[in-house]
Design a protein around this motif. Sequence first.
Motif: not given
Lengths: 738, 194
Positions: A529-533, B165-166, B173-174, B176-180
Amino acid sequence: MMLPFTVPVLLLLSAAVDAAAADLSVPEASLHPKLGLRDVGGGPARSLPASPTASRFHVRPRNEYASTGIALARSAEEPTAVAEDESRHRGGGFQMVQWEWSYVQTPYIIAIWILVASVAKILFHFSQRFTTVVPESCMLILLGLVLGGIVLLASKKQLYQLEPGLFFLFLLPTIVGDAGYFMPARLFFDNLGAILLYAVVGTLWNAFCTGFCLYGAKYMGVIDEKVQAGLMEFLLFGALISAVDPVAVLAVFEEVHVNETLFIIVFGESLVNDAVTVVLYKVYMSFVEVGPENVQTADYFKGVASFLIVSIGGTLVGLIFAALLAFITRFTKRVRIIEPLFVFLMVYLAYLTAELFSLSAILSMTFCGIGCNKYVEANISQKSRTTVKYTMKTLASIAETIIFIFLGISAVDKTKWAWDTGLISCTLIFIFVFRALGVVMQTWVLNRFRLVPLDRIDQVVMSYGGLRGAVAFALVVLLDDAQVPAKDYFVATTIIVVFFTVMFQGLTIKPLVNWLKVPRATNRKPTINEEIHERAFDHCLTAVEDIAGLNGYHHWRDKWEQFDKNYLSKLLLRKSVYRKSELWEAYQKINIRDAISVIDQGGNVLTSARFSLPSMASRTSFQEVTNVTNYLRENGSGVCLDLQVIDNVSGAKVEEESETHHFLAGNLYKPRRRYQSHYSRHFMTPGEHERQDREIFQRNMKSRMETFKTTRHKRHSHKKDRSQKKAGTPPISTRLEY
Amino acid sequence: MGSTNSTLSKIPNVEELMRETGFSPAHIVRLYDRFESLDKEKTGHLRPEDFGAINRLATNPIGDRIIGAFFSAGQETLDFHSFVKILAHFRPAENHRLRDPSLPEPVNSRTSKLKFAFQLYDLDKDGKISRAELLQVLRSMMETQVTEEQLESIADRTIQEADLDRDDAISFEEFRKSLDRVNIDHKMSIRFLR
């Protein structure tokens, strides 16, 4: 393991041979007529009139520097002793194999030296860890020191020197020509204000402060009495030691990847300050000759006027040659093979002509390169383009290597210099302090006008990256020691300063920059995710920069584009190229409305043949992402100063088992990097960036067509009216935005 | 500067604009000049075609999406205020600002920046990045030689990583979290706009 030994062996061999030849040679120029050997044309040293740059610098030619090239200090003559041996052996018989040393001597020595330099380069790059820590210029200087030592031991005297004539006529033009021709013109002109400020004001500041402070130091007794120099001499010395050197800057900045703005400012400064240095040098030399008491105020004004003449004149000469070159290449269609030759000749002639009129030769060559690049690249064939690029890079690389090696060698000759600790340490301190002060002050002023301010780290890099190099050395060696009795002290000081800046500062600039960087959470693998974003963010930023128009000088650039399109391109571009370029401009300016007329006329806009115009590269100023960037990225040793750019040097190498990361890294489009090394001579880019741009462009155009087609049906009736009006007007009605 | 003031006076509500976005007068003037140079027909509004004329955007993989993000609410025209407000997203955030929670979120805060980025992916504006939308973005950012299967597998892995949440889509939110752990301020700021 064995390989490192080959270099000294090779040297020892060549040194021994030279020594043998030198010892046997006799200063006399004439052949012994009795010997009846054939007339060796290569006998008398092919010496140019001594120190051809003498006219430039008002220095009486010195016998020691009479020989040019890497010829021996004493004239290379027919070794009559050997000849006598031969004649003894001859006795009238036929010699099947003869020792023709004197015949091939000069070219042989030159070739051997170049070979040694190149082999040394190969050897350096065997140890990758070593090369990432130690910049190449350092190694070359060290190698030069070693070689100098060997030659000294082998022949008890210094045979080789960095001759100013050789340097100014052959080595420097190669490097400057390469730099000027491949200079990113847009970037250069965008930052022209900063460049001019640093080059002119900065160099003057450095020169005067250093000169005055050294005089003050002498006055206070810090510098020894034996250095016989007055205020004028110190000002002269200050002038030549304060100029930032383009060769050294290129060599070191290649290792440290700074953002392109910073690079262009420092590099541009190093080129433009040539005009200032030349004028200061000339002016002070004449003051020194005349004697400080006889200097009149009028002379100061003449100095200022001289500066204007030298700089503007040099630029004009360069531009004239650029126009000539572009014009000539317009007609070279039938003689493609010699197209590269025209490029080299004209650029070199620009340099020499400026030298002829004692104008600034570096400025002339730089502007010739910048001016002609666009038209020449469009006019000449693809193969010629490649030839020009490779040849220039090769020559420049060799020249740089030779310069550094000879710097090392020249240092070993103790007869030419004299050591004074006070002078040396004072000089080192002063140049460093004044450079830092100058940079800080000028940046403060500059930031009030600049769009993108230069921050602290930039300023540190700029002060630290103000390296002195071979130009200063060549200038100091040209001094006449009858006029300037302290010359030997100055020479020693210059050598130490050059060594210090190139080696110490070159070595430490990378760690310094690393230390200054904002620390990040390193050593962790980025998630997918980080890489792509992150990549998307980078593209996003690039786009926003383009939208917000971060290049400030629209107005003038637009005017220039108009002028160029209407007059210059017509004159200097080949007819077929000009027509193609009009078509290309049309594609570039495509917007939805224009596309209507094209579609209505039944043209298939996206014929791929049209898109693969070879002139595409020159039409837009695509900057090359060199493989150095990629190479270093993968090996984690690139030092990036631009904090906004995705720093792909994540510390941890992409791990083998994670194929996805590897895949992503290889296949995601690369953003237009904000740190690009333009002058890497080790790795050549295969034009990857152009290919990427082309692909994206095609895709975008396609999707625009699609969206347009769907909306078109909805609004068909409205569009019909407008398109009927539009079909008459050519697509070039809209102005190009950057 | 005299010309700055005269230009400023041409812009309506410029005080409010400066307050909202935090731009200095000098910047506003520069952006206004840029706006005018993009607005060929001098209508006072920008249309997507005007953006299309910017040469370099054509070689940006997500250039068209960015243009779309400027015209976010489905409008067809963009006035100067909106133009500036969107650009304000990219100002570097001020440090250590103790914010009054009652004040609206500053335009260049981390959340706002992330929201803008989210818009780039979520074209149908349903608050989620669906698999199809993700595929579209990936397609535009990857080189042409990448096959469909490869793209799909990457999209799968991306969603798998971020989707908590599948629901087979990435909500804000997801996202944002993935880029925490990413320093958004660095990645989404342009120094010039300070």
